[in-house]
Design an enzyme around this catalytic site. Structure first.
Site, short mmCIF file in Angstrom:
data_model
loop_
_atom_site.label_atom_id
_atom_site.label_comp_id
_atom_site.label_asym_id
_atom_site.label_seq_id
_atom_site.Cartn_x
_atom_site.Cartn_y
_atom_site.Cartn_z
N SER A 128 11.69 -9.05 15.85
CA SER A 128 11.52 -10.05 16.91
C SER A 128 10.50 -9.59 17.95
CB SER A 128 12.87 -10.25 17.60
OG SER A 128 12.71 -10.90 18.84
N TYR A 153 20.10 -7.27 21.99
CA TYR A 153 19.52 -7.94 20.81
C TYR A 153 18.22 -7.25 20.41
CZ TYR A 153 16.82 -11.43 18.24
OH TYR A 153 16.03 -12.07 17.30
N1 LIG Z 1 14.10 -18.49 15.88
C1 LIG Z 1 13.37 -17.61 16.56
O1 LIG Z 1 12.61 -17.97 17.47
C2 LIG Z 1 13.42 -16.14 16.23
C3 LIG Z 1 12.60 -15.26 16.97
C4 LIG Z 1 12.63 -13.91 16.67
C5 LIG Z 1 13.43 -13.44 15.64
N2 LIG Z 1 14.24 -14.30 14.94
C6 LIG Z 1 15.08 -13.75 13.86
O2 LIG Z 1 14.88 -14.52 12.70
C7 LIG Z 1 16.09 -14.58 11.94
C8 LIG Z 1 16.49 -16.02 11.68
O3 LIG Z 1 16.67 -16.67 12.94
P1 LIG Z 1 17.08 -18.19 13.07
O4 LIG Z 1 16.40 -18.72 14.28
O5 LIG Z 1 16.92 -18.89 11.78
O6 LIG Z 1 18.64 -18.01 13.44
P2 LIG Z 1 19.92 -18.77 12.89
O7 LIG Z 1 21.07 -18.33 13.72
O8 LIG Z 1 19.66 -20.23 12.78
O9 LIG Z 1 20.08 -18.17 11.43
C9 LIG Z 1 20.76 -16.97 11.15
C10 LIG Z 1 21.75 -17.25 10.02
O10 LIG Z 1 22.42 -16.02 9.70
C11 LIG Z 1 23.77 -16.28 9.47
N3 LIG Z 1 24.53 -15.06 9.76
C12 LIG Z 1 24.83 -14.52 10.98
N4 LIG Z 1 25.56 -13.42 10.83
C13 LIG Z 1 25.71 -13.23 9.49
C14 LIG Z 1 26.39 -12.27 8.70
N5 LIG Z 1 27.06 -11.25 9.27
N6 LIG Z 1 26.36 -12.39 7.35
C15 LIG Z 1 25.71 -13.43 6.76
N7 LIG Z 1 25.06 -14.39 7.46
C16 LIG Z 1 25.06 -14.29 8.80
C17 LIG Z 1 24.13 -17.41 10.43
O11 LIG Z 1 25.26 -18.14 9.98
C18 LIG Z 1 22.85 -18.24 10.42
O12 LIG Z 1 22.94 -19.29 9.47
C19 LIG Z 1 17.12 -13.77 12.75
O13 LIG Z 1 17.14 -12.46 12.24
C20 LIG Z 1 16.56 -13.80 14.15
O14 LIG Z 1 17.00 -12.68 14.90
C21 LIG Z 1 14.24 -15.64 15.22
#
Ligand SMILES: NC(=O)c1ccc[n+]([C@@H]2O[C@H](COP(=O)([O-])OP(=O)(O)OC[C@H]3O[C@@H](n4cnc5c(N)ncnc54)[C@H](O)[C@@H]3O)[C@@H](O)[C@H]2O)c1
Length: 320
Positions: A128, A153
């Site tokens: 991130s 985080y």
């Molecule tokens: N969306 C953003 O702007 C952004 C920015 C930086 C980093 N990220 C990273 O990208 C990745 C995806 O983010 P996103 O926005 O799609 O988030 P999101 O919360 O929509 O997706 C994450 C998914 O992981 C699942 N999950 C959580 N804990 C789990 C576990 N223990 N076992 C199995 N599944 C689990 C959740 O149910 C969810 O469906 C994450 O790692 C997040 O930290 C996202």
């Protein structure tokens, strides 16, 4: 070729799964459907993937080592895309232990399963932009020092990068980390600022604008993120370990973003100006030169193009 996508029912995982299926990959999606936000949205995304040729879903927690081992043994993936995480900067202030469970212990399980797999897969994982903490030098470059995270985080994401490096070094497995910069688009997360703004604006409530609107964010449209992920997954000549920024390379003023969103929704924004929130950073701005040189990554979507797509989906999905 077969790819495991952990967190497939999440926002980015859902879009990535679609694209890999479109490209002819077999996709095995893993998700625990946690209730950090509306589980119906995760189920609705899943329903659009189920039934597509090449897709299998497994309801599994990456914290469950035995379950994960079983899935690896049964499926033998060529690539693992680890997107499962407990996201959210602000949530980590009140709920620290879920970050330990999923982002640290869960990620370690993924590394261990890759290491012991009969055919060791390539691991691409989500980091991130938050690892840059309060860094002032813009744009953020991968070579910048990132030793001062300002949220738990961010600290867990930085830890993932260090853990992956160790596994690459010790066991010669390929691990590539991608530092995402504020991703947005259709099927968006309800906890993110654009969704909170849209919800408030469409229900006539004032929107909460932190740091009195004086913030800058590199907003990246989800199709551009997925394009970058695909390029990294399919690249044959990347090093054993590397870290890349994946952003839009434009740092937008929060107030401009609010205005484009209000225009796209057809409403007048009513703003409640508030001070900075703990854990939040003032600005994010990605240098994307490294990813461009490595795999030709070039984001195409401006906020003027991307935000109306989000706004249209938001109104349709919520029947507004
Ligand atoms: N969306 C953003 O702007 C952004 C920015 C930086 C980093 N990220 C990273 O990208 C990745 C995806 O983010 P996103 O926005 O799609 O988030 P999101 O919360 O929509 O997706 C994450 C998914 O992981 C699942 N999950 C959580 N804990 C789990 C576990 N223990 N076992 C199995 N599944 C689990 C959740 O149910 C969810 O469906 C994450 O790692 C997040 O930290 C996202």
């Amino acid at each position: 070729m077969k790819i495991f996508i952990t967190g497939f029912a999440g926002f980015i995982g859902f879009h990535a799964a679609h694209e890999f299926l479109r490209r002819g990959w077999e996709v095995v999606g893993i998700d625990n459907f946690c209730d950090y936000y509306d589980v119906k949205l995760k189920r609705d995304r899943t329903a659009l993937l189920e039934g597509q040729r090449g897709f299998t879903a497994r309801e599994l927690d990456i914290g469950d080592l035995e379950g994960l081992r079983g899935a690896f043994a049964a499926e033998n993936p060529d690539v693992v895309l680890n997107l499962a995480a407990q996201p959210g900067v602000r949530y980590s202030i009140d709920h620290p232990f879920v970050y330990e469970k999923t982002n640290l212990a869960g990620f370690l399980n993924v590394l261990e399963c890759c290491r012991h797999a009969a055919k060791v897969p390539k691991l691409v994982f989500a980091s991130s932009s938050s690892v840059y903490g309060g860094n002032k030098k813009m744009p953020f470059e991968e070579s910048d020092k990132v030793d001062t995270p300002i949220s738990l985080y961010a600290a867990t994401k930085k830890a993932n990068e260090l853990m992956a490096h160790t596994y690459s070094h010790l066991y010669k497995m390929q691990t590539i980390g991608l530092r995402f910069f504020t991703v947005y688009g259709a099927w968006y997360r309800p906890d993110m600022a654009l969704s909170l703004f849209a919800d408030a604006m469409l229900h006539g409530r004032p929107i909460k604008v932190f740091n009195h609107g004086d913030m800058l964010r590199d907003f990246t449209y989800v199709d551009d993120i997925v394009d970058g992920i695909v390029r990294v997954v399919e690249a044959q000549d990347l090093p054993l370990y590397d870290i890349f920024n994946i952003g839009n390379h434009r740092s937008e003023k929060l107030l401009d973003v609010i205005n484009v969103l209000a225009e796209s929704l057809g409403v007048e924004p009513n703003m409640e100006m508030l001070p900075m929130q703990p854990g939040d950073v003032y600005a994010t701005y990605a240098s994307i030169e490294k990813l461009n040189k490595a795999v030709g990554y070039e984001p195409k979507t401006t906020i003027r193009e991307g935000i109306p797509v989000f706004a249209k989906w938001y109104k349709e999905y919520h029947g507004l």
